[in-house]
Scaffold this motif. Structure first.
Motif, PDB file in Angstrom:
ATOM      1  N   ARG A   1      58.426  28.362  62.247  1.00 20.68           N
ATOM      2  CA  ARG A   1      58.413  29.712  61.691  1.00 20.68           C
ATOM      3  C   ARG A   1      56.984  30.102  61.328  1.00 20.68           C
ATOM      4  O   ARG A   1      56.223  29.308  60.790  1.00 20.68           O
ATOM      5  N   HIS A   2      56.665  31.339  61.668  1.00 26.98           N
ATOM      6  CA  HIS A   2      55.340  31.858  61.305  1.00 26.98           C
ATOM      7  C   HIS A   2      55.448  33.371  61.141  1.00 26.98           C
ATOM      8  O   HIS A   2      56.005  34.067  61.996  1.00 26.98           O
ATOM      9  N   GLY A   3      54.929  33.872  60.031  1.00 22.07           N
ATOM     10  CA  GLY A   3      54.920  35.311  59.807  1.00 22.07           C
ATOM     11  C   GLY A   3      56.298  35.937  59.822  1.00 22.07           C
ATOM     12  O   GLY A   3      56.464  37.066  60.300  1.00 22.07           O
ATOM     13  N   GLY A   4      57.301  35.199  59.341  1.00 22.04           N
ATOM     14  CA  GLY A   4      58.655  35.743  59.311  1.00 22.04           C
ATOM     15  C   GLY A   4      59.382  35.683  60.636  1.00 22.04           C
ATOM     16  O   GLY A   4      60.492  36.207  60.772  1.00 22.04           O
ATOM     17  N   ARG A   5      58.786  35.024  61.637  1.00 26.58           N
ATOM     18  CA  ARG A   5      59.412  34.923  62.954  1.00 26.58           C
ATOM     19  C   ARG A   5      59.659  33.466  63.298  1.00 26.58           C
ATOM     20  O   ARG A   5      58.885  32.591  62.922  1.00 26.58           O
ATOM     21  N   SER A   6      60.725  33.218  64.057  1.00 24.55           N
ATOM     22  CA  SER A   6      61.080  31.866  64.478  1.00 24.55           C
ATOM     23  C   SER A   6      60.736  31.676  65.954  1.00 24.55           C
ATOM     24  O   SER A   6      60.997  32.560  66.784  1.00 24.55           O
ATOM     25  N   TYR A   7      60.134  30.525  66.271  1.00 24.74           N
ATOM     26  CA  TYR A   7      59.773  30.199  67.648  1.00 24.74           C
ATOM     27  C   TYR A   7      60.410  28.861  68.027  1.00 24.74           C
ATOM     28  O   TYR A   7      60.422  27.929  67.223  1.00 24.74           O
ATOM     29  N   ARG A   8      60.903  28.766  69.254  1.00 22.61           N
ATOM     30  CA  ARG A   8      61.442  27.512  69.777  1.00 22.61           C
ATOM     31  C   ARG A   8      60.360  26.862  70.640  1.00 22.61           C
ATOM     32  O   ARG A   8      59.993  27.383  71.704  1.00 22.61           O
ATOM     33  N   VAL A   9      59.816  25.758  70.175  1.00 25.81           N
ATOM     34  CA  VAL A   9      58.665  25.143  70.840  1.00 25.81           C
ATOM     35  C   VAL A   9      58.950  23.687  71.210  1.00 25.81           C
ATOM     36  O   VAL A   9      59.722  23.001  70.538  1.00 25.81           O
ATOM     37  N   VAL A  10      58.309  23.238  72.276  1.00 30.90           N
ATOM     38  CA  VAL A  10      58.389  21.828  72.659  1.00 30.90           C
ATOM     39  C   VAL A  10      57.556  21.031  71.651  1.00 30.90           C
ATOM     40  O   VAL A  10      56.401  21.366  71.397  1.00 30.90           O
TER      41      VAL A  10
END
Length: 238
Positions: A196-205
């Motif tokens: 999570r960064h800046g209120g956003r969620s990312y799906r990362v390897v």
């Protein structure tokens, strides 16, 4: 002369020319060379002769200097500089959020140096890197068509020419109206973790997987970690 050095020389000529608001034709006329010569040098697909390079730089009020540095010192300096930049700023430069929003329901996972960046490793990233399944390639192609995509042409070192479809030969790299995108085509999407960064969620390897499956990113991660462990010059313990 190494390929890297040829690219650096070409990039330097282009940057100097653009900073002076000159076209390739104008620079060619000033330096007494052909426009095609300027274009090939700037693309990095021609090793420039020293006289030609000196003529181009002299026409712009500059001159060539030569220095020797430790191997990969440029990379260490770049990593150190990138570590000082806020993550939000770098993500904005990549247009990552906008690109992900525009991709809609196209299944993907953030991978490569982009995934490492989101996990705190300030690696150099030219464009977002996404893992995309082969069975979704038709959906990707349709999206690229709507986004006015252009495929990277390695032969001419520019975008445009090759077919958009991932199945066609060529690098999986496209320029779109939403920015550049690079794809790692795979049978199944890799395992991911949520960041999570800046209120956003990312799906990362995850980094541990990148270390094993992505040699280029693994080498950059190794270089970055070595730099973190290296003693800082100018610091003297009490």
């Amino acid at each position: 002369m190494s390929t890297r050095l040829v690219r650096i020389l070409g990039r330097t000529v282009r940057q100097q020319r653009e900073s002076r608001a000159l076209t390739q034709r104008q620079l060619a006329e000033l330096a007494g060379v052909s426009q095609a010569t300027v274009a090939r040098i700037e693309r990095g697909d021609r090793i420039p002769s020293v006289p030609a390079l000196e003529s181009l730089l002299a026409a712009m009020g500059g001159q060539l200097t030569v220095a020797v540095e430790p191997l990969d010192a440029h990379l260490d300096a770049e990593l150190a500089q990138l570590a000082t930049r806020p993550l939000a700023e770098r993500l904005d430069d990549l247009n990552l959020d906008r690109l992900l929003d525009r991709l809609g329901d196209l299944p993907n996972a953030i991978t490569g140096a982009t995934a490492a960046l989101l996990q705190g490793a300030p690696l150099p990233v030219d464009a977002p890197e996404l893992a995309i399944r082969w069975r979704d390639s038709a959906q990707l192609t349709r999206w690229l068509e709507k986004a006015y995509g252009q495929r990277w042409n390695a032969r001419w070192n520019e975008f445009g020419g090759p077919h958009l479809e991932p199945e066609e030969s060529g690098e999986h790299r496209w320029r779109t109206r939403y920015g550049e995108i690079r794809a790692v085509m795979c049978d199944e999407l890799p395992e991911t973790v949520e960041v999570r960064h800046g209120g956003r969620s990312y799906r990362v390897v995850p980094l541990v997987q990148l270390d094993v499956t992505d040699p280029r990113t693994a080498a950059l991660l190794h270089r970055y970690r070595e730099g973190q462990l290296r003693p800082r010059t100018g610091h003297h313990p009490a």
